[in-house]
Design a protein around this motif. Structure first.
Motif, PDB file in Angstrom:
ATOM      1  N   ARG A 170       0.769  -1.045   0.050  1.00  0.00           N
ATOM      2  CA  ARG A 170      -0.064   0.099  -0.211  1.00  0.00           C
ATOM      3  C   ARG A 170       0.910   1.451   0.003  1.00  0.00           C
ATOM      4  O   ARG A 170       0.554   2.163  -0.549  1.00  0.00           O
ATOM      5  N   THR A 206     -11.605   5.281   4.867  1.00  0.00           N
ATOM      6  CA  THR A 206     -10.683   4.986   3.778  1.00  0.00           C
ATOM      7  C   THR A 206     -10.064   3.593   3.962  1.00  0.00           C
ATOM      8  O   THR A 206      -9.982   2.822   3.157  1.00  0.00           O
ATOM      9  N   TYR A 207      -9.558   3.326   5.215  1.00  0.00           N
ATOM     10  CA  TYR A 207      -8.818   2.011   5.525  1.00  0.00           C
ATOM     11  C   TYR A 207      -9.863   0.836   5.560  1.00  0.00           C
ATOM     12  O   TYR A 207      -9.387  -0.156   5.454  1.00  0.00           O
ATOM     13  N   MET A 216     -10.319  -0.127   2.008  1.00  0.00           N
ATOM     14  CA  MET A 216      -9.144  -0.751   1.748  1.00  0.00           C
ATOM     15  C   MET A 216      -8.798  -1.976   2.307  1.00  0.00           C
ATOM     16  O   MET A 216      -8.595  -2.824   1.534  1.00  0.00           O
ATOM     17  N   ILE A 273      -2.595  -2.859   7.251  1.00  0.00           N
ATOM     18  CA  ILE A 273      -3.294  -1.771   7.061  1.00  0.00           C
ATOM     19  C   ILE A 273      -3.527  -0.752   7.935  1.00  0.00           C
ATOM     20  O   ILE A 273      -3.190   0.424   7.991  1.00  0.00           O
ATOM     21  N   THR A 331      -0.290   1.117   8.072  1.00  0.00           N
ATOM     22  CA  THR A 331      -0.350   2.093   6.954  1.00  0.00           C
ATOM     23  C   THR A 331      -1.168   3.376   7.392  1.00  0.00           C
ATOM     24  O   THR A 331      -0.782   4.621   6.972  1.00  0.00           O
ATOM     25  N   ALA A 332      -2.330   3.117   8.114  1.00  0.00           N
ATOM     26  CA  ALA A 332      -3.062   4.261   8.600  1.00  0.00           C
ATOM     27  C   ALA A 332      -2.055   5.086   9.571  1.00  0.00           C
ATOM     28  O   ALA A 332      -2.033   6.397   9.571  1.00  0.00           O
ATOM     29  N   TYR A 383     -11.156   1.814  14.527  1.00  0.00           N
ATOM     30  CA  TYR A 383     -10.491   1.272  13.332  1.00  0.00           C
ATOM     31  C   TYR A 383     -10.638  -0.242  13.393  1.00  0.00           C
ATOM     32  O   TYR A 383     -11.116  -0.889  12.466  1.00  0.00           O
TER      33      TYR A 383
END
Length: 416
Positions: free
Chosen positions: A15, A200-201, A204, A238, A241-242, A289
């Motif tokens: 990512r 967004t995530y 994803m 992920i 990534t966030a 999350y």
């Protein structure tokens, strides 16, 4: 554990290396730097000359407070932002002249020296606050110098003036939005970041799972890695990534602070930031999350084609949007019953707990209770999602939420 960290590293790196992530990160950083320096940018493009003064008319209708009105209208010793002019005309006439642009605002003085009232006619909230402070200062100075101060008189000196702001257009009272804006900046910023990151995530995650299923890569992964391990590895990858995305936002904010000629300590001590609120925001961001991410992974496992991902995650998007809308409307009334009730719904808790903490309408015990409910909900959701994911990754066919979950649970039991 080796497989777990291998999937985490592969998911995060794949990512981070994409052009879309790099470009969006750069754009976000530029926007953050611009937002931090929005005042400077506005001044740069405004037509007003730096240091220009504004004219405020003073209408004295007080009973014995003429000295204060004259002191207010006295020529300033130094260059100041406002020039006060004492006007001996009826208030309506002066207001009409202000509407025509002759004055930038009008101050009406009424009452006695001890009970002085000032009414400001104008639309500029910042100007209204400055006028209030100036009249208060002159009243205190006058009474202190003129009176042989005793305890009762000292109380009268520091008795705040009655102050009201009226609109130039309709003459009706207006509420000053200055302090409200300052108090709401952090709440709105944290709520928006929560909304953006979660949506967004979560999308994803679902896309990542669906892509592997549609390319048949999933079948190879499942044969060597436990699906539950795979699911939590993807959530972690992920999520990493966030985290990096959040770090870039913080870095952009720091750059923006220094570009504006300020320091971090100045920014943190200002009225526009609340470190405690940001701390709570990070906690609920982490829990939110995994709450939304667990559901997204489950939904991604039920999808066989990437084209169906948007349809699958629509319920999550709607839930996050509803929470954001409640925050938007709740800023003016955080004590509303529907805000309090909605904050106990786990899908709305991450954003609404920030709103209620920022508005000061929540007790410490209630904060702890909401965080416990959110944490327990995240654990339960992920346990259920793991079971569905285990069977869902083996399914292929048209997406169906209800039937897909039933079929996935059946397959999950067979895979034990």
């Amino acid at each position: 554990m080796n497989n777990f960290w291998t999937i985490v590293g592969h998911t995060a790196s794949s990512r981070l290396k994409t052009k879309s992530f790099v470009i969006s990160t750069i754009i976000t950083m530029v926007l953050i730097i611009g937002i931090v320096n929005i005042g400077t940018i506005i001044d740069l493009f405004s037509g007003d000359d730096e240091g220009s003064t504004q004219n405020i008319a003073v209408v004295d209708e007080s009973d014995g407070a003429t000295e204060i009105a004259e002191a207010l209208a006295a020529p300033p010793e130094d260059e100041e932002a406002y020039i006060y002019q004492l006007i001996n005309q009826p208030l309506d006439t002066v207001i009409e002249e202000a509407r025509d642009g002759e004055y930038d605002g009008v101050v009406q003085l009424t009452g006695t020296t001890e009970t002085l009232n000032a009414t400001f006619y104008g639309e500029n909230n910042g100007m209204a606050m400055d006028v209030q402070q100036e009249v208060q200062r002159l009243k205190e100075g006058y009474m202190t110098s003129e009176l042989d101060i005793d305890e009762a008189q000292l109380a009268a000196v520091y008795q705040p003036i009655g102050f009201e702001q009226m609109s130039l257009e309709d003459g009706e009272a207006t509420e000053s939005a200055g302090m409200g804006i300052e108090a709401n900046i952090t709440v709105f910023a944290v709520a928006y970041v929560l909304f953006f990151i979660i949506i967004t995530y979560s999308t994803m995650i679902a896309t990542e799972v669906a892509t592997e299923k549609s390319s048949r890569v999933m079948e190879l992964i499942v044969s060597s890695v436990n699906p539950i391990v795979q699911m939590f590895a993807k959530l972690t990858g992920i999520g990493l990534t966030a985290f990096i995305n959040i770090v870039t936002i913080l870095v952009a904010g720091i750059i923006g602070i220094y570009v504006g000629g300020n320091t971090i300590s100045d920014f943190l001590s200002s009225d526009f930031i609340d470190i405690t609120l940001i701390g709570y925001g990070l906690i609920v961001l982490f829990l939110g999350y995994f709450l939304f991410g667990g559901i997204a992974a489950m939904l991604g496992a039920l999808v066989s084609r990437t084209e169906d991902v948007q349809q699958a995650v629509q319920p999550l998007i709607y839930l996050a949007m509803i929470g954001f809308f409640i925050v938007t409307f709740g800023m003016s009334n955080a004590e509303a019953a529907f805000v309090k009730v909605a904050s106990y719904i786990p899908f709305f808790t991450p954003q609404l707990i920030v709103l209620r903490i920022g508005s000061g309408t929540i007790e410490v015990w209630e904060i702890a209770l909401l965080l416990v409910i959110l944490a327990i909900s995240a654990v339960i959701v992920n346990l259920v999602a793991a079971r569905v994911y285990k069977g869902g990754v083996l399914m292929h066919g048209k997406f169906s939420f209800k039937n897909g979950i039933k079929q996935a649970l059946v397959l999950s039991k067979k895979e034990k």
